[in-house]
Write an enzyme that holds these catalytic residues in place. Structure first.
Site, PDB file in Angstrom:
ATOM      1  N   CYS A 101      19.440  11.401   7.293  1.00  0.00           N
ATOM      2  CA  CYS A 101      19.437  12.186   6.051  1.00  0.00           C
ATOM      3  C   CYS A 101      20.591  13.171   6.100  1.00  0.00           C
ATOM      4  O   CYS A 101      20.826  13.805   7.137  1.00  0.00           O
ATOM      5  CB  CYS A 101      18.109  12.934   5.903  1.00  0.00           C
ATOM      6  SG  CYS A 101      17.996  13.925   4.400  1.00  0.00           S
ATOM      7  N   HIS A 143      12.739   7.305   0.320  1.00  0.00           N
ATOM      8  CA  HIS A 143      13.378   8.432   1.003  1.00  0.00           C
ATOM      9  C   HIS A 143      13.873   9.457  -0.021  1.00  0.00           C
ATOM     10  O   HIS A 143      13.617  10.665   0.126  1.00  0.00           O
ATOM     11  CB  HIS A 143      14.535   7.913   1.873  1.00  0.00           C
ATOM     12  CG  HIS A 143      15.307   8.989   2.568  1.00  0.00           C
ATOM     13  ND1 HIS A 143      15.317   9.151   3.936  1.00  0.00           N
ATOM     14  CD2 HIS A 143      16.098   9.984   2.071  1.00  0.00           C
ATOM     15  CE1 HIS A 143      16.068  10.202   4.241  1.00  0.00           C
ATOM     16  NE2 HIS A 143      16.565  10.718   3.132  1.00  0.00           N
ATOM     17  N   GLU A 144      14.575   8.968  -1.046  1.00  0.00           N
ATOM     18  CA  GLU A 144      15.151   9.908  -2.024  1.00  0.00           C
ATOM     19  C   GLU A 144      14.065  10.618  -2.821  1.00  0.00           C
ATOM     20  O   GLU A 144      14.147  11.831  -3.049  1.00  0.00           O
ATOM     21  CB  GLU A 144      16.117   9.185  -2.961  1.00  0.00           C
ATOM     22  CG  GLU A 144      17.358   8.627  -2.289  1.00  0.00           C
ATOM     23  CD  GLU A 144      18.043   9.615  -1.373  1.00  0.00           C
ATOM     24  OE1 GLU A 144      18.063  10.821  -1.683  1.00  0.00           O
ATOM     25  OE2 GLU A 144      18.556   9.178  -0.333  1.00  0.00           O
ATOM     26  N   HIS A 147      12.392  13.586  -1.346  1.00  0.00           N
ATOM     27  CA  HIS A 147      13.085  14.876  -1.485  1.00  0.00           C
ATOM     28  C   HIS A 147      12.565  15.658  -2.685  1.00  0.00           C
ATOM     29  O   HIS A 147      12.641  16.892  -2.713  1.00  0.00           O
ATOM     30  CB  HIS A 147      14.591  14.666  -1.640  1.00  0.00           C
ATOM     31  CG  HIS A 147      15.315  14.400  -0.352  1.00  0.00           C
ATOM     32  ND1 HIS A 147      15.440  15.339   0.641  1.00  0.00           N
ATOM     33  CD2 HIS A 147      15.950  13.292   0.110  1.00  0.00           C
ATOM     34  CE1 HIS A 147      16.136  14.827   1.654  1.00  0.00           C
ATOM     35  NE2 HIS A 147      16.462  13.581   1.360  1.00  0.00           N
TER      36      HIS A 147
HETATM   37 NI    NI Z   1      17.656  12.495   2.670  1.00  0.00          NI
END
Ligand code: NI
Length: 179
Positions: A101, A143-144, A147
């Site tokens: 990341c 993953h995104e 966030h």
């Molecule tokens: Ni990330």
């Protein structure tokens, strides 16, 4: 156009639940998308979320390109701007793979994710997006979007014997894969 500073783990702004976008096709939203793209490309990332540049909105971008030296073996993911996303797992199956990341530089961890997902949302113009995907594409989206819920991938690592410094885990690979 601007390359923005990427916030690093420890910054409280990475732990917020981001706010939904309420107006599409606006100058402000297009500027945000441009800044995200510029910042992601400058960092050679596979994805970037608005909270990573300190913007408290549900906007992520992702996508791989032929020219990305970090992903020579990865399947292509279409360049995507995804606003106000939601994710539904398709089945119970999980896969584990290495993730990095841009907000956690220099580290890699083995992260379990849903193998297949349906994700929905909108692009920056307000046009709907509805895709069912698997594999690397599904991983990048999860993953995104994490966030946007204040979750960084180390929070999902289960086996901490598979979490460490890229240069130690993968000697000879100088360039980490970071999302
Ligand atoms: Ni990330």
């Amino acid at each position: 156009m601007a390359v923005r500073e990427i916030l690093k783990m420890g910054d409280a702004r990475l732990l917020r639940t981001a706010q939904p976008v309420t107006a599409f096709d606006t100058d402000a939203l297009h500027l945000l998308v441009t800044d995200l793209l510029d910042t992601m490309r400058a960092a050679n990332g596979a994805g970037l979320a608005a909270p990573q540049i300190g913007v408290d909105l549900q906007v992520v971008i992702f996508g791989s390109r032929d020219s990305n030296p970090r992903y020579p073996d990865r399947p292509l993911v279409p360049p995507t701007v995804l606003v106000n996303p939601s994710i539904t797992p398709l089945g119970e199956e999980e896969d584990s793979d290495w993730e990095g990341c841009l907000s956690v530089p220099g580290l890699r961890g083995m992260v379990p994710r849903w193998s297949a997902i349906r994700y929905t949302g909108f692009d920056q113009f307000g046009d709907p997006i509805d895709r069912s995907v698997s594999g690397f594409h599904a991983r990048v989206v999860q993953h995104e979007c994490d966030h946007l819920w204040g979750t960084l991938y180390p929070m999902r690592v289960r086996d901490f014997t598979k979490f460490g410094f890229t240069e130690v885990l993968f000697p000879g690979i100088s360039d980490a894969q970071d999302d």
